[in-house]
Design an enzyme around this catalytic site. Structure first.
Site, PDB file in Angstrom:
ATOM      1  N   CYS A 133       0.853  -1.185   0.000  1.00  0.00           N
ATOM      2  CA  CYS A 133       0.000   0.000   0.000  1.00  0.00           C
ATOM      3  C   CYS A 133       0.888   1.234   0.000  1.00  0.00           C
ATOM      4  CB  CYS A 133      -0.943   0.013   1.206  1.00  0.00           C
ATOM      5  SG  CYS A 133      -0.106   0.345   2.774  1.00  0.00           S
ATOM      6  N   CYS A 144       2.845   1.775   3.185  1.00  0.00           N
ATOM      7  CA  CYS A 144       4.008   0.895   3.292  1.00  0.00           C
ATOM      8  C   CYS A 144       5.147   1.432   2.445  1.00  0.00           C
ATOM      9  CB  CYS A 144       3.650  -0.517   2.825  1.00  0.00           C
ATOM     10  SG  CYS A 144       2.284  -1.291   3.697  1.00  0.00           S
ATOM     11  N   ASP A 164      -3.299   7.930 -38.493  1.00  0.00           N
ATOM     12  CA  ASP A 164      -2.449   7.978 -39.673  1.00  0.00           C
ATOM     13  C   ASP A 164      -3.040   7.021 -40.710  1.00  0.00           C
ATOM     14  OD1 ASP A 164      -0.159   8.478 -41.286  1.00  0.00           O
ATOM     15  OD2 ASP A 164       0.693   6.591 -40.592  1.00  0.00           O
TER      16      ASP A 164
END
Length: 797
Positions: A41, A44, A434
């Protein structure tokens, strides 16, 4: 959220320290990659980053929570891998070796899981003595006026069993000045024990540990999609060296080695087939579900599966630099890029957590001082608020959704270079495409073969291919390929070959001067192109004439044909090439080549860049998905561009654009569509326009280093059907992220409001606000893994 679970997150081969060290872009720095699965997380990650950053010589820290990997750039003259590992472990996070096999159920047999199970049993024992068997719960002693019975001992032991890990991590958080869940739970457990609330302390320790285990298991599911990518390439390869077959590690294969791949085996490295042929499943790389038939000279990619046939390939890159390896590296690196939503969530959490912690402390202290109730009652309410203060589910809601989306895309042949690009793609309002290599295949092919006078189609192709075999022009290649397919490749001797710059070619064939080139070549020779006699059967074309056995044109044909254009004359039938046939073919976007001698016109051949079969479907799907404007940008001429644009159904065509003009066109689109513009091109020639767009998408990037490195998003195969899938995935991901954020935030706010009034217990705060929401947002994010590209209908459909 941290624990002591041992798990391997596959990556590059580890060194003796269980980590991966490679040279960084800066030759003076090294890069260390560590597998830290319990770092799952942002909180952490912040704690680990803070601990490691204190070391001298640290240049860069990249904690990737969604894969559990820490990448550190460091100066080897000022620090060592061992010192970095020590700082990570000092922060409370275990480093695991990458060579350990991954076991999805290892979380439930880990040390933390065992401690949690023991704590749960002791908690039940305490409840048994306190509530069901009070007679068997004698007072063992009295401490500071508090009676200590068997239930109290059981509760304290229940808190201690899983609480040791919580306290260790909480101490690490305190040292790093990180106000995270570990520190909050440490304070809650110690505080509850200090005020003689052992049941609350045990409940908090056990339930929080269970929540952490479930969240870790849930995060592992999200990481599983990336782990599947890593497992695609085989670990060994069969190579032929010194005339003998040897089985070696895939990492030991060198460039130029002859690698043997038998039916049913995975290709271990990128290479070129030198012997044999096979149908090869390239879906892990390109996302294309239909196996591709490969013959000598064809490129193959590591991770592809050889379905039929024995092949030998020449390795063109080591395993660590294969296309799939680069894809995995880029997907992992993409996790480090925070989206705008993630940045907002982090800023919000940085404000939200201190406020709720302050509210929890005030709830514990103020009401008892004012005489509004017992201290223990308000302490429990404040303790509940401490649990609610952790925004875990809130902060993981975005990254877990992003990694699920990125890995889902990678499995389906779409490489997204970061969460911000995924988020941006979901908001785009316009798409610029393109032409050459994007809407078309980029490969010229013969579309019409029209013999004139008494020439046959085979004779025309024979003559044209004989002339063009010495030319290096793409049009010449298309004519030679068509003649080869028709079995009409000329092998007559050619003399005095001359390329007519910008016009065509001239050469002597069997002593006769022949020409192949633009209509102007033959008008200069004096031919009357407005009166060219057809062969008596009316002439042939490969795809523009649809005639019955009598030579009559099919009235259902949408286009005029040579037969319809023909007019009777005293010598048979003739066509006006100059005013009718040639303009018609050019209007369809085709290039016309006339073939003949200086005395006789033998016929004409039309060549065109083939439109991708899925192009029209892809444009329709994008429009159905809500894209407001689809524009084709090309450097080709206006007539050809308009023909292709009408065929595929774009809203606007801008032709004859130089690269700078394409950039201006993209800028204009961005001004008109503030939601964003996606530019789709080949990733090299269109680089300026790709960089100018909100999102740059490169076509056919498999095996192309430049496209992989420069594009925001790369479609690994030349397949436009992945473009609508990309937009759908991005839109769905944006919706999932919003759902996760607002649901987790809403639940937290409701619980925070209700807790001071006693409507929420510690049990409810953990089960609903922490464990429940974390599982909920992760499960919702995993829905993205189930999205697959829709396939365009076949001609038969």
């Amino acid at each position: 959220m941290s624990d002591d679970t041992a798990e391997a997150t596959p990556s590059a081969p580890p060194d003796a320290t269980g980590s991966t060290t490679t040279d960084s872009v800066d030759s003076d720095l090294d890069t260390l990659s560590l597998s830290v699965p319990s770092m799952d997380c942002p909180s952490c990650a912040g704690k680990v980053e803070s601990s490691v950053s204190d070391l001298d010589g640290i240049a860069d820290i990249d904690p990737r929570t969604t894969s559990g990997t820490l990448v550190v750039g460091y100066d080897p003259d000022r620090t060592t891998p061992e010192a970095i590992r020590g700082r990570v472990e000092a922060a409370g996070y275990e480093i695991v070796d990458d060579d350990e096999p991954y076991d999805p159920m290892a979380i439930w047999t880990s040390g933390r899981a065992i401690r949690t199970a023991v704590g749960a049993v002791l908690l039940l024992v305490g409840i048994l003595f306190e509530w069901l068997l009070p007679a068997a719960n004698p007072t063992l002693t009295t401490i500071a006026g508090a009676e200590i019975g068997l239930d109290t001992v059981a509760y304290v032991a229940a808190a201690a069993a899983p609480g040791v890990i919580i306290l260790r991590n909480g101490y690490a958080s305190l040292r790093n000045r990180s106000l995270d869940i570990d520190l909050l739970m440490t304070g809650g457990i110690l505080g509850a024990l200090a005020v003689n609330l052992p049941f609350e302390a045990a409940t908090l320790a056990v339930l929080f540990s269970i929540a952490e285990l479930l969240e870790r298991y849930s995060m592992d599911r999200a990481r599983g999609s990336l782990r599947e990518l890593m497992a695609l390439s085989p670990e060994t390869a069969t190579v032929r060296r010194d005339g003998e077959e040897q089985v070696v590690a895939a990492d030991a294969v060198e460039i130029g080695d002859r690698v043997i791949v038998r039916p049913g085996e995975k290709i271990p490295v990128d290479g070129v087939i030198r012997e044999g042929s096979s149908a090869i499943d390239e879906s892990p790389i390109t996302g294309e579900s239909v196996p591709a038939d490969k013959e000598p000279g064809a490129e193959v990619y590591a991770g592809s599966l050889t379905e039929t046939g024995y092949i030998e390939i020449e390795a063109t890159a080591p395993a660590s630099e294969s296309t799939i390896a680069r894809v995995i590296d880029l997907v992992e690196a993409a996790e480090g890029e925070e989206t705008d939503t993630e940045q907002f969530v982090d800023r919000f959490a940085a404000v939200y957590t201190p406020i709720v912690v302050a509210a929890a402390l005030l709830t514990m202290a103020v009401p008892p001082l004012l005489g509004w109730g017992a201290f223990t009652e308000w302490f429990v309410r404040g303790l509940t608020l401490l649990v609610i203060a952790c925004p875990c589910a809130f902060v993981i809601s975005t990254p877990v959704s992003v990694v699920s989306g990125l890995t889902s895309a990678a499995r389906n042949g779409v490489l997204i270079k970061g969460g911000p690009h995924l988020e941006a793609m979901g908001d785009v309002e316009a798409v610029a495409l393109d032409k050459t290599g994007t809407l078309t295949t980029g490969d010229l092919g013969v579309t019409d073969v029209i013999p004139i006078n008494d020439t046959t189609e085979a004779e025309l192709l024979d003559c044209a291919s004989t002339l063009e075999q010495r030319s290096e022009h793409p049009i010449a290649d298309a004519i030679v390929d068509q003649a080869r397919e028709a079995g009409a490749v000329g092998d007559r001797p050619v003399e005095d070959f001359e390329a007519l710059t910008g016009e065509g070619v001239r050469a002597e064939i069997d002593g006769v001067t022949h020409y192949a080139g633009k209509p102007s070549v033959f008008t200069e020779l004096g031919f009357e192109l407005d009166h060219a006699h057809l062969k008596t059967d009316g002439g042939l074309t490969t795809d523009a004439i649809d005639a019955d056995e009598t030579g009559a044109a099919d009235p259902s044909d949408e286009h005029p044909t040579v037969v319809e254009e023909a007019t009777d004359c005293e010598h048979g039938r003739y066509v006006d090439l100059l005013a009718e046939t040639i303009p018609r073919l050019q209007q369809a976007g085709k290039t016309v080549v006339l073939v003949g001698t200086d005395e006789t016109l033998e016929g004409l051949i039309a060549i065109a860049d083939t439109v991708r079969p899925e192009a029209t479907w892809a444009v329709d799907q994008l429009r159905a998905n809500g894209i407001k404007r689809i524009v084709m940008l090309t450097g080709d001429n206006e007539r050809t561009a308009q023909a292709i644009g009408e065929q595929v159904g774009v809203d606007e065509v801008q032709a004859s654009l130089l690269p700078e003009a394409k950039v201006d066109a993209v800028r204009d689109l961005r001004e008109a569509h503030p939601g964003g513009v996606a530019m789709v091109g080949d990733g090299i020639n269109d680089a300026p326009a790709l960089a100018t767009a909100t999102v740059g998408v490169a076509m056919g990037a498999a095996g192309t280093d430049t496209a992989l490195e420069t594009a925001d998003i790369a479609l690994m195969a030349d397949d436009l059907s992945r473009l609508p899938y990309l937009h759908t995935l991005a839109e769905t991901a944006d919706g999932v992220i919003r759902q996760n954020i607002w649901s987790s935030l809403g639940v937290k706010v409701l619980l925070a409001i209700a807790a001071p009034f006693g409507y929420v217990s510690v049990l409810g705060a953990i089960v609903i606000g922490d464990m429940g929401m974390s599982l909920g947002v992760t499960g919702n994010a995993m829905r993205l893994a189930g999205l697959t590209p829709a396939e365009p209908p076949t001609d038969s459909e």
